[in-house]
Write a protein that holds these residues in place. Structure first.
Motif, PDB file in Angstrom:
ATOM      1  N   SER A 205      -5.826  -6.159   6.662  1.00 18.58           N
ATOM      2  CA  SER A 205      -5.908  -4.715   6.510  1.00 18.58           C
ATOM      3  C   SER A 205      -4.387  -4.323   6.236  1.00 18.58           C
ATOM      4  O   SER A 205      -3.672  -4.315   7.108  1.00 18.58           O
TER       5      SER A 205
ATOM      6  N   ASN B 198       0.661  -1.081   0.078  1.00 20.33           N
ATOM      7  CA  ASN B 198      -0.065  -0.031   0.197  1.00 20.33           C
ATOM      8  C   ASN B 198       0.795   1.225   0.037  1.00 20.33           C
ATOM      9  O   ASN B 198       1.530   1.491   1.100  1.00 20.33           O
TER      10      ASN B 198
ATOM     11  N   THR C 256      -7.272   2.148   2.635  1.00 18.09           N
ATOM     12  CA  THR C 256      -6.780   1.072   3.084  1.00 18.09           C
ATOM     13  C   THR C 256      -7.017  -0.115   2.304  1.00 18.09           C
ATOM     14  O   THR C 256      -8.010  -0.377   1.642  1.00 18.09           O
TER      15      THR C 256
ATOM     16  N   VAL D 214      -2.531  -0.724   5.803  1.00 18.78           N
ATOM     17  CA  VAL D 214      -2.728   0.813   5.717  1.00 18.78           C
ATOM     18  C   VAL D 214      -1.318   1.373   4.843  1.00 18.78           C
ATOM     19  O   VAL D 214      -0.525   0.616   4.636  1.00 18.78           O
TER      20      VAL D 214
ATOM     21  N   VAL E 193      -6.622   3.213  -3.563  1.00 18.65           N
ATOM     22  CA  VAL E 193      -5.381   3.183  -2.911  1.00 18.65           C
ATOM     23  C   VAL E 193      -4.267   2.726  -4.245  1.00 18.65           C
ATOM     24  O   VAL E 193      -4.595   2.134  -4.893  1.00 18.65           O
TER      25      VAL E 193
ATOM     26  N   VAL F 182      -7.491  -4.141   1.475  1.00 16.17           N
ATOM     27  CA  VAL F 182      -8.118  -5.249   2.335  1.00 16.17           C
ATOM     28  C   VAL F 182      -7.931  -6.597   1.217  1.00 16.17           C
ATOM     29  O   VAL F 182      -8.470  -6.420   0.440  1.00 16.17           O
TER      30      VAL F 182
END
Length: 228
Positions: free
Chosen positions: A157, A115, A120, A159, A181, A122
């Motif tokens: 998840s 990421n 976020t 971040v 994202v 997932v």
């Protein structure tokens, strides 16, 4: 997918990545005419499958099920077999908010999913039994170097700044929450033609295209019909 939608998605995606300080390589700006005129010179680019890749996975609803990708570098399977040369690949991707990349696995590629910014990311993860997605089986993955045991279907998840390493046989689907994202993928050599196995047999890696306007840029899947 309509070519007009692909052109729009390309423009929006490039602007989104630039907003995160990421600039695509020079060949990303080549027009179809320039690529045609320089097709011998750019044979390493087209042969390795570098470039734009917009897909709705053959399901006809990009906003619901789809992914934006740009492959920036990629080696050859022959390199891996010899254990020397360019053994790696890199992609820049955008997973839109609530947009699903369907459950799939690779049998050859190991990949880091990172990421790089936005919402976020997932992931839903399952293990593999006899080549099939086993929804009663979990897996163990490395998240930024730390091993983590994932229960069947557990949501992982990530971040901004976080990543996960997926090895062959790790079934995974993913989507963005809280916003789009910017995703990076660093992997061993990538072969999108033969190394994507989807749980749903109706899913395909590349999309058909309705040519309702001229392409701004060629997709990787355009190289065969446009440049041969």
């Amino acid at each position: 997918m309509k070519r007009s939608d692909i052109n729009r998605i390309i423009r929006e995606g490039e602007a989104f990545m630039r907003s995160h300080g990421y600039v695509l390589p020079p060949f990303s700006r080549m027009s179809p005419v320039e690529m045609t005129e320089r097709r011998q010179e750019i044979a390493n680019i087209t042969g390795a499958g570098l470039g734009w890749d917009i897909t709705d996975f053959g399901l006809g609803d990009f906003e619901k099920t789809g992914l934006f990708l740009f492959t920036t570098r990629n080696g050859r399977i022959e390199d891996l077999k010899q254990g020397r040369g360019m053994l790696y690949a890199e992609k820049a991707m955008i997973s839109r908010k609530d947009q699903l990349t369907p459950m799939h696995k690779h049998v050859f590629k190991t990949e880091d999913i990172i990421n790089r910014g936005g919402g976020t990311l997932v992931l839903e993860l399952f293990g593999d039994t006899d080549g099939i997605c086993d929804r009663d089986k979990g897996t163990t993955v490395a998240c930024d170097g730390i091993l983590r045991t994932i229960a069947p279907g557990e949501k992982l998840s990530l971040v901004p700044g976080e990543s996960v390493t997926l090895v062959p046989g790790d079934w995974h689907g993913f989507w963005a929450e809280g916003g789009d994202v910017f995703v990076a993928e660093v992997s061993t050599v990538n072969d999108d033609n033969t190394d994507n196995y989807f749980e749903n047999p109706a899913v395909s890696r590349f999309s058909g295209i309705e040519e309702d306007e001229a392409p701004v840029h060629l997709l990787v899947s355009d190289y065969g019909p446009w440049l041969r």
